[in-house]
Enzyme design. Structure first.
Site, PDB file in Angstrom:
ATOM      1  CD  GLU A 161     -15.940  97.490  39.901  1.00  0.00           C
ATOM      2  OE1 GLU A 161     -14.603  96.754  39.615  1.00  0.00           O
ATOM      3  OE2 GLU A 161     -16.450  96.761  40.664  1.00  0.00           O
ATOM      4  CG  ASN A 203     -22.019  99.436  39.128  1.00  0.00           C
ATOM      5  OD1 ASN A 203     -23.720  99.765  39.879  1.00  0.00           O
ATOM      6  ND2 ASN A 203     -21.598  98.915  39.454  1.00  0.00           N
ATOM      7  CG  HIS A 240     -19.313  95.153  47.333  1.00  0.00           C
ATOM      8  ND1 HIS A 240     -20.533  93.728  46.940  1.00  0.00           N
ATOM      9  CD2 HIS A 240     -19.394  95.464  46.005  1.00  0.00           C
ATOM     10  CE1 HIS A 240     -20.713  93.591  45.870  1.00  0.00           C
ATOM     11  NE2 HIS A 240     -20.201  94.284  45.188  1.00  0.00           N
ATOM     12  CD  GLU A 269     -21.645  94.917  41.856  1.00  0.00           C
ATOM     13  OE1 GLU A 269     -20.624  94.581  42.740  1.00  0.00           O
ATOM     14  OE2 GLU A 269     -22.025  95.464  40.993  1.00  0.00           O
ATOM     15  CG  ASP A 271     -21.566  92.110  49.223  1.00  0.00           C
ATOM     16  OD1 ASP A 271     -21.194  93.690  50.037  1.00  0.00           O
ATOM     17  OD2 ASP A 271     -21.463  91.367  48.702  1.00  0.00           O
TER      18      ASP A 271
HETATM   19  O1  G3I Z   1     -16.572  79.398  36.908  1.00  0.00           O
HETATM   20  C1  G3I Z   1     -15.096  79.580  36.457  1.00  0.00           C
HETATM   21  C2  G3I Z   1     -15.220  77.990  37.503  1.00  0.00           C
HETATM   22  O2  G3I Z   1     -14.863  77.078  36.313  1.00  0.00           O
HETATM   23  C3  G3I Z   1     -13.623  77.930  37.899  1.00  0.00           C
HETATM   24  O3  G3I Z   1     -13.731  76.132  37.902  1.00  0.00           O
HETATM   25  C4  G3I Z   1     -13.062  78.696  38.983  1.00  0.00           C
HETATM   26  C5  G3I Z   1     -12.005  78.381  38.743  1.00  0.00           C
HETATM   27  O4  G3I Z   1     -11.327  79.552  39.570  1.00  0.00           O
HETATM   28  O5  G3I Z   1     -14.009  80.104  38.157  1.00  0.00           O
HETATM   29  C6  G3I Z   1     -15.184  80.272  37.992  1.00  0.00           C
HETATM   30  O6  G3I Z   1     -15.628  81.464  37.014  1.00  0.00           O
HETATM   31  C7  G3I Z   1     -15.406  82.661  39.129  1.00  0.00           C
HETATM   32  C8  G3I Z   1     -16.813  83.468  38.802  1.00  0.00           C
HETATM   33  O7  G3I Z   1     -16.667  84.524  39.422  1.00  0.00           O
HETATM   34  C9  G3I Z   1     -17.743  82.531  39.170  1.00  0.00           C
HETATM   35  O8  G3I Z   1     -18.229  82.069  40.127  1.00  0.00           O
HETATM   36  C10 G3I Z   1     -14.232  83.208  38.851  1.00  0.00           C
HETATM   37  O9  G3I Z   1     -13.222  83.156  39.003  1.00  0.00           O
HETATM   38  C11 G3I Z   1     -13.881  84.503  39.023  1.00  0.00           C
HETATM   39  O10 G3I Z   1     -13.457  85.416  39.397  1.00  0.00           O
HETATM   40  C12 G3I Z   1     -16.069  85.394  39.621  1.00  0.00           C
HETATM   41  O11 G3I Z   1     -16.131  85.843  40.037  1.00  0.00           O
HETATM   42  C13 G3I Z   1     -16.892  87.413  40.394  1.00  0.00           C
HETATM   43  C14 G3I Z   1     -16.002  88.956  40.080  1.00  0.00           C
HETATM   44  O12 G3I Z   1     -16.826  89.642  40.311  1.00  0.00           O
HETATM   45  C15 G3I Z   1     -14.632  88.719  39.129  1.00  0.00           C
HETATM   46  O13 G3I Z   1     -14.662  90.105  39.067  1.00  0.00           O
HETATM   47  C16 G3I Z   1     -17.521  87.822  41.476  1.00  0.00           C
HETATM   48  O14 G3I Z   1     -18.929  85.600  41.215  1.00  0.00           O
HETATM   49  C17 G3I Z   1     -18.721  88.322  41.260  1.00  0.00           C
HETATM   50  O15 G3I Z   1     -19.798  88.136  42.225  1.00  0.00           O
HETATM   51  C18 G3I Z   1     -17.871  89.309  41.533  1.00  0.00           C
HETATM   52  O16 G3I Z   1     -18.334  90.333  41.115  1.00  0.00           O
HETATM   53  C19 G3I Z   1     -18.335  92.497  41.461  1.00  0.00           C
HETATM   54  C20 G3I Z   1     -19.102  93.012  40.289  1.00  0.00           C
HETATM   55  O17 G3I Z   1     -19.131  92.164  38.737  1.00  0.00           O
HETATM   56  C21 G3I Z   1     -18.585  94.451  39.915  1.00  0.00           C
HETATM   57  N1  G3I Z   1     -18.415  95.024  41.769  1.00  0.00           N
HETATM   58  C22 G3I Z   1     -17.932  93.837  42.782  1.00  0.00           C
HETATM   59  C23 G3I Z   1     -18.292  92.960  41.880  1.00  0.00           C
HETATM   60  C24 G3I Z   1     -17.656  91.668  43.345  1.00  0.00           C
HETATM   61  O18 G3I Z   1     -16.424  91.539  43.045  1.00  0.00           O
END
Ligand code: G3I
Length: 471
Positions: A161, A203, A240, A269, A271
């Site tokens: 990105e 990516n 996405h 990715e 969806d």
């Molecule tokens: O694990 C913690 C948890 O302990 C805590 O209580 C909670 C509170 O907010 O956060 C949890 O972590 C989160 C994590 O996902 C696991 O669920 C983060 O806040 C959250 O920001 C994180 O989001 C991820 C996101 O990237 C961050 O940028 C998504 O799971 C993940 O699917 C997403 O993936 C990205 C790719 O890497 C790049 N392309 C876009 C894609 C979708 O956004």
């Protein structure tokens, strides 16, 4: 050419044969065994089918059961990102990433690494850095993480990105970008030095529509890298999609033009928010676009069940929250089983030929002929397009010597076929055409024959599904 009037007459005259034709469809045994899982179906054309895995969910038996059964390429959803792997500068923690890698490899799956250098999900210490100190820290991160996983990663998202949304075509402003425009190629060189056998990918998202400024900007960067020998092997399209960001009608054009630069392309990715047949059709279109490009080596969906998605409220995945297969699952499985070009991921000589439109050339497969039972492969290729209709060609390839073939073409509502050529059609239902050869249809192994048709699309550009059976 068979006109609509002839077709209607055939329908009336063929009222009795309609039952027979329906039976023929119902009884038809695919000449090549269809894959009953996503990974098996994708493997039929030499591709993988993957998913993102969250380590915290692996002890959920429904989740890990589906993941193990359906997918053969695994991406760690968050566990190999910089905030997870280097929480304090130069103190690396690979426990979560290793958990996913070990689960994948012990179940015979490959792993995509995600992601080495990214403006987001940086650990706090990195967010606060700039200039040459950040550049050195980023390169050290790339080197250490790629070295830890050396020999175990199919492909790394080396840089994620890095381009801005909108019409500028500019790089995204970030602390990494402010270290100098060459930060991307520096990251790729460091990754190559650390793990020479991993494919190295750029990516991004919103790079799906060929004419978009962001797509063009990434294309030009990859073209430049290839011309200067910067090590890059693949481009990942996150994919996405939702109503604000729909699947583009000519997705294959984008994938093909990038592939023609001499890189693999992958859907990384996927969806698509939505439900029911509309969602299913959009998934089908993405799969068909990948299948039409020989160097589109695989597709990864971003999660297992809807409830596992980062966009859970948009129900964007292939399994519902209870783990049941959705209509989208079936359409993906069928599209994979319908086949396409055989994936040829190894580097080949290339002749860049980007165009604004899809190249309507047939895409015969090179599937190894199974010995024994008569077998054929049907491949769809695009023809001319107009505002209200498009032409399609189906190429039938005999995998063994065959005495005849039958092809099934399924169009997607509100599409309807208004004309055909080079074959004899019957119409068991409004969206299915059964095409038989003019003449006896005998072909020797390796021989091909084509028929064509015109589809009134009614705004739905999804490719028809095509299959064939042989006798
Ligand atoms: O694990 C913690 C948890 O302990 C805590 O209580 C909670 C509170 O907010 O956060 C949890 O972590 C989160 C994590 O996902 C696991 O669920 C983060 O806040 C959250 O920001 C994180 O989001 C991820 C996101 O990237 C961050 O940028 C998504 O799971 C993940 O699917 C997403 O993936 C990205 C790719 O890497 C790049 N392309 C876009 C894609 C979708 O956004």
């Amino acid at each position: 050419m068979t006109t609509p009037r002839q077709r209607n007459r055939a329908r009336l005259l063929g009222a009795g044969s309609l039952v027979a034709a329906t039976l023929a469809v119902a009884l038809a045994v695919p000449a090549q065994a269809a894959g009953s899982t996503l990974q098996a179906a994708a493997a039929g054309s030499g591709r993988y089918f993957g998913t993102a895995i969250a380590g915290s969910r692996l002890n959920d038996g429904t989740y890990s059961g589906i993941a193990n059964r359906e997918f053969n390429m695994i991406t760690a959803e968050n566990e190999m990102k910089a905030d997870a792997t280097e929480p304090n500068q130069n103190q690396f923690n690979f426990s979560s990433g290793d958990q996913i890698l070990n689960w994948a490899t012990s179940n015979g799956k490959k792993v995509r690494g995600h992601a080495l250098a990214w403006y987001s999900q940086q650990p706090g210490w990195m967010q606060n850095m700039s200039g040459s100190a950040l550049r050195s820290a980023m390169l050290n991160h790339v080197t250490q993480v790629a070295t830890h996983y050396k020999g175990k990663i199919y492909a790394w998202d080396v840089v994620n990105e890095a381009f801005a949304d909108g019409s500028s075509g500019a790089r995204r402003d970030s602390n990494l970008q402010r270290t100098g425009n060459d930060w991307i190629e520096a990251a790729f060189k460091a990754a190559r030095a650390a793990d020479p056998n991993a494919k190295l990918c750029y990516n991004d998202y919103n790079t799906d529509k060929w004419t978009d400024a962001k797509t063009q900007a990434v294309y030009n960067m990859v073209k430049d890298f290839k011309s200067r020998g910067v090590p890059i092997d693949c481009v990942g399209f996150q994919a996405h999609f939702n109503s604000q960001s729909p699947v583009p009608s000519n997705y294959d054009t984008t994938l093909r033009n990038f592939a023609n630069l001499g890189v693999d392309v992958q859907i990384t990715e996927l969806d698509i928010e939505g439900s029911g047949s509309n969602q299913a059709q959009q998934f089908q279109g993405v799969v068909q676009a990948c299948l039409s490009v020989a160097r589109c080596t695989g597709i990864t969906v971003w999660g297992v069940r809807d409830s596992d998605s980062w966009r859970a409220s948009g129900t964007p995945l292939l399994f519902d929250s209870s783990g049941n297969k959705k209509a989208a699952y079936t359409s993906v499985l069928n599209a994979l089983n319908a086949g396409g070009t055989t994936s040829t991921p190894d580097p080949t000589s290339t002749s860049p030929n980007p165009t604004g439109t899809a190249t309507p050339t047939p895409t015969p497969t090179t599937t190894t002929p199974p010995s024994g039972n008569p077998s054929c492969t049907a491949t769809y290729s695009e023809g001319e397009k107009w505002s209200d209709r498009f032409n399609g060609t189906v190429t039938i390839r005999a995998n063994t010597n065959i005495s005849s073939w039958t092809s099934y073409v399924t169009v997607n509502y509100p599409q309807r076929i208004i004309a055909t050529w080079n074959g004899s059609p019957t119409w068991p239902s409004s969206n299915v055409m059964v095409m038989k050869p003019n003449g006896n249809g005998a072909l020797s192994a390796g021989q091909t024959v084509s028929f064509g048709f015109t589809v009134m699309h009614g705004g739905n550009w999804t490719w028809p599904g095509v299959t064939c059976t042989a006798s």
